[in-house]
Design a protein around this motif. Sequence first.
Motif, mmCIF file in Angstrom:
data_model
loop_
_atom_site.group_PDB
_atom_site.id
_atom_site.type_symbol
_atom_site.label_atom_id
_atom_site.label_comp_id
_atom_site.label_asym_id
_atom_site.label_seq_id
_atom_site.Cartn_x
_atom_site.Cartn_y
_atom_site.Cartn_z
ATOM 1 N N VAL A 3 0.792 -1.244 0.000
ATOM 2 C CA VAL A 3 0.000 0.000 0.000
ATOM 3 C C VAL A 3 0.818 1.286 0.000
ATOM 4 C CG1 VAL A 3 -1.984 -1.107 1.115
ATOM 5 C CG2 VAL A 3 -0.258 0.057 2.541
ATOM 6 N N LYS A 4 2.101 1.186 0.277
ATOM 7 C CA LYS A 4 2.815 2.431 0.602
ATOM 8 C C LYS A 4 2.876 3.455 -0.527
ATOM 9 C CE LYS A 4 7.611 0.921 0.002
ATOM 10 N NZ LYS A 4 8.840 0.553 0.746
ATOM 11 N N LYS A 5 2.831 3.003 -1.755
ATOM 12 C CA LYS A 5 2.874 3.964 -2.859
ATOM 13 C C LYS A 5 1.545 4.708 -3.041
ATOM 14 C CE LYS A 5 6.957 2.721 -5.051
ATOM 15 N NZ LYS A 5 7.496 1.657 -5.913
ATOM 16 N N LYS A 6 0.492 4.152 -2.453
ATOM 17 C CA LYS A 6 -0.827 4.779 -2.643
ATOM 18 C C LYS A 6 -1.235 5.654 -1.452
ATOM 19 C CE LYS A 6 -1.985 0.280 -4.490
ATOM 20 N NZ LYS A 6 -2.714 -0.926 -4.053
ATOM 21 N N LEU A 7 -0.351 5.781 -0.482
ATOM 22 C CA LEU A 7 -0.720 6.528 0.731
ATOM 23 C C LEU A 7 -0.780 8.036 0.484
ATOM 24 C CD1 LEU A 7 1.436 4.731 3.475
ATOM 25 C CD2 LEU A 7 -1.008 4.419 2.981
ATOM 26 N N GLN A 8 -1.809 8.658 1.047
ATOM 27 C CA GLN A 8 -1.915 10.111 0.977
ATOM 28 C C GLN A 8 -1.053 10.766 2.063
ATOM 29 O OE1 GLN A 8 -5.982 11.443 1.440
ATOM 30 N NE2 GLN A 8 -5.409 13.619 1.555
ATOM 31 N N TYR A 9 -0.949 10.106 3.212
ATOM 32 C CA TYR A 9 -0.221 10.682 4.350
ATOM 33 C C TYR A 9 1.153 10.037 4.479
ATOM 34 C CZ TYR A 9 -5.009 12.060 5.248
ATOM 35 O OH TYR A 9 -6.259 12.564 5.105
ATOM 36 N N PRO A 10 2.116 10.800 5.018
ATOM 37 C CA PRO A 10 3.489 10.276 5.092
ATOM 38 C C PRO A 10 3.601 9.034 5.968
ATOM 39 C CG PRO A 10 3.303 12.403 6.231
ATOM 40 C CD PRO A 10 2.028 12.189 5.496
ATOM 41 N N LEU A 11 4.442 8.118 5.521
ATOM 42 C CA LEU A 11 4.723 6.899 6.267
ATOM 43 C C LEU A 11 6.043 7.108 7.000
ATOM 44 C CD1 LEU A 11 3.793 3.870 6.645
ATOM 45 C CD2 LEU A 11 5.457 3.325 4.849
ATOM 46 N N ILE A 12 6.006 6.974 8.333
ATOM 47 C CA ILE A 12 7.201 7.250 9.135
ATOM 48 C C ILE A 12 7.618 5.981 9.861
ATOM 49 C CG2 ILE A 12 8.112 8.576 11.085
ATOM 50 C CD1 ILE A 12 5.990 10.741 10.333
ATOM 51 N N THR A 13 8.823 5.504 9.558
ATOM 52 C CA THR A 13 9.294 4.325 10.290
ATOM 53 C C THR A 13 10.374 4.690 11.288
ATOM 54 O OG1 THR A 13 10.717 3.871 8.409
ATOM 55 C CG2 THR A 13 8.711 2.583 8.578
ATOM 56 N N LYS A 14 11.064 5.786 11.021
ATOM 57 C CA LYS A 14 12.080 6.223 11.971
ATOM 58 C C LYS A 14 12.049 7.744 12.007
ATOM 59 C CE LYS A 14 16.405 4.226 13.495
ATOM 60 N NZ LYS A 14 17.502 3.335 13.134
ATOM 61 N N VAL A 15 11.949 8.287 13.218
ATOM 62 C CA VAL A 15 11.797 9.731 13.377
ATOM 63 C C VAL A 15 13.168 10.389 13.435
ATOM 64 C CG1 VAL A 15 10.889 11.533 14.880
ATOM 65 C CG2 VAL A 15 9.668 9.347 14.658
ATOM 66 N N ASP A 16 13.387 11.376 12.586
ATOM 67 C CA ASP A 16 14.652 12.107 12.673
ATOM 68 C C ASP A 16 14.408 13.477 13.301
ATOM 69 O OD1 ASP A 16 13.664 13.836 10.729
ATOM 70 O OD2 ASP A 16 14.613 12.717 9.106
ATOM 71 N N ALA A 17 15.516 14.200 13.524
ATOM 72 C CA ALA A 17 15.456 15.473 14.246
ATOM 73 C C ALA A 17 14.558 16.492 13.534
ATOM 74 C CB ALA A 17 16.861 16.033 14.423
ATOM 75 N N LYS A 18 14.462 16.370 12.220
ATOM 76 C CA LYS A 18 13.654 17.337 11.483
ATOM 77 C C LYS A 18 12.156 17.077 11.721
ATOM 78 C CE LYS A 18 13.156 19.221 6.872
ATOM 79 N NZ LYS A 18 13.328 18.925 5.446
ATOM 80 N N MET A 19 11.772 15.805 11.669
ATOM 81 C CA MET A 19 10.356 15.457 11.878
ATOM 82 C C MET A 19 9.843 15.908 13.239
ATOM 83 S SD MET A 19 10.180 11.574 10.517
ATOM 84 C CE MET A 19 10.647 11.132 8.856
#
Lengths: 380, 380
Positions: free
Chosen positions: A326-342
């Motif tokens: 499904v990941k290519k069809k997602l409207q919202y961002p998929l986050i698996t690892k949070v970085d300092a910017k997020m």
Amino acid sequence: MEAVGLITEYNPFHNGHLYHLRIAKQLTNAQVVVAVMSGNFTQRGEPTILDKWERAKLALENGVDLVIELPVFDAVQPGQRFATGALRLLNDLKVKTVVFGAEHPEWDFARLSSFEQKFRHDNFTDYRETFATQFNAALVAKTGISLTNPNDILAYSYFKACQEHGWPLELVPIKRQGKDYHDQTLGVNLASASGVRAAVKAGQPIENVVPKETARALVGLTTIPSWQTLYPILRNHLIQAPVNELQKIYQMTEGLEYRLKEAAQHELDFQSFLHAAKTKRYTFARLLRLCLYTVLEITTSQMENAQPHHHVLAFNERGQEYLHQVKKKLQYPLITKVDAKMKDHVLSLDYRAGKLYQNFTVVEQDVKHAPVIDLSSKKH
Amino acid sequence: MEAVGLITEYNPFHNGHLYHLRIAKQLTNAQVVVAVMSGNFTQRGEPTILDKWERAKLALENGVDLVIELPVFDAVQPGQRFATGALRLLNDLKVKTVVFGAEHPEWDFARLSSFEQKFRHDNFTDYRETFATQFNAALVAKTGISLTNPNDILAYSYFKACQEHGWPLELVPIKRQGKDYHDQTLGVNLASASGVRAAVKAGQPIENVVPKETARALVGLTTIPSWQTLYPILRNHLIQAPVNELQKIYQMTEGLEYRLKEAAQHELDFQSFLHAAKTKRYTFARLLRLCLYTVLEITTSQMENAQPHHHVLAFNERGQEYLHQVKKKLQYPLITKVDAKMKDHVLSLDYRAGKLYQNFTVVEQDVKHAPVIDLSSKKH
């Protein structure tokens, strides 16, 4: 692969949740179970007994294939926004069916929803009681149905959300098993989550009503997260911030800023504070949520500008495969690892909630925290 | 009646303070001893070991006749504003002489002050080190005098304040007795206040170095107020408030808001936080004070609009008589009992500081708290 979606708090994961999970799979023949789960704070605005990672792990160990965090801006909300936020994510994740417990799964929830629309427009003018109380009185008068059980109310909210947004999700209410939500005594094999928490607090055995993994996670628990620990933080901000600053906090309306400030000045423990602040107009849940918004210093604009996203907390082989699907069809961002910017942008509110939760456990809740992964199902 | 003024923290009252008090009376032949005393937080921004009422009581029991609170907006400040705030009150109270300890009472402090004026104007352009460090280097080069001992620096500040404001106070530096301020080992009969606090913390005996009343007050002490207790409050506000809110805090300048926010996110205990935030440019005292301004959410405008006042903490018969003598001539309001209106206006910052101090003791610090009164001297 077809997925069934569950909307959960798992606070903590117990036998009732296991039952729900199995029925959901049976009813739908889905190959994948996707759970959207509250993070470190519940819908009522209380800290969870275990952090989101431990709870996601327990879910994974008991049959969920993919756990996505329901962001705090949707998780700590009245039923309707909670329901809408959760279904928004499940819908984006292309889940086919959503299965949930209700006290009265036989009711026509969809029909009740259109009735509310009309009531809200015509009749809600009496400000001495909560909207829920007044709406329910009207509903009983009109239909004979009393929307008073918590899971009936949530079920209703799911139908309403799908109606309003036109989401093609198939909604399947099932009979809720075991003890009532508010019942704090332990049944033989089933208990409510609040019952389990009360038992843990009282040092009573819970092995009969939770899977062994949950029992193990709770045995080592030395401090149970509670508002009492956060009260010095809440109290101080209510006292130090001027009223015009407090007014910027989300849901700090109708003079509540004065009421809470006054109560904070006099009350030295959280329960006394809560009772001093309570009126008929506000439920305890609403006050608890407002307390959380206050310690998180969430403004109305921060809440309104919060961006939906899929923060992956846990997955196994099937969950991983489904994500690929499904990941290519997602409207919202998929986050698996949070970085300092997020942490300063899309994940800001969850990050801040996680920092608050560090008053209970020193574990960093977001930045660089990898999902809980179990790929052992490969072998099966 | 003629009064001698003392500027104190009494944190806690020890034999050195007793010595100071007796010399001050001997030197001046004053009939009344008036002490201006910091409230619940010290000049360095730390919570006091006992609350202001207990400390005022100990002062009264040991020979002070009238204790006035130095408001938090002047008490928790660099030496110069601390000195100015204290002398402003003593001058308004028509005190004739002010006696204070110095490491070098023989120096001509008045002359040094005019030198600073010139230095500030011409030479302070290097921002890599503190102003104090640079000024002192110049002072040594010019006069051979090194203004490095804390009581010399304060003595200097008293002279400077009187010069600038034209106050007719007679300033009398006396030789400071006993251990150095920073020395934490106990002398035989004299110890510094920090030495006494360290001994209390370590459970060592203090009877030799404090009056019996102080020893008694500290014996029962179960928790020693410290920043570690307040750190969750500080940390949460630094994390939750946006940078543009933090910038409104008094003295939050030069990008400190980013530095403190960053340190708060990573550090889970106060000492680590403080060391993460420290640079050569800021002393620990400055950072500690900034931490206090932050938890009290004091804005620059609140600090600048703070109104001097005389909050009476304790008095005996002589103190009462002296108050009667001067009260009609006071420029600033005389407060003996705080009511609900004062807490939101003239006493707002002290009230808020007192509410913060309630994290250490449940005692209400201001509203309706009567002064400590001992009228037994009537009988003498």
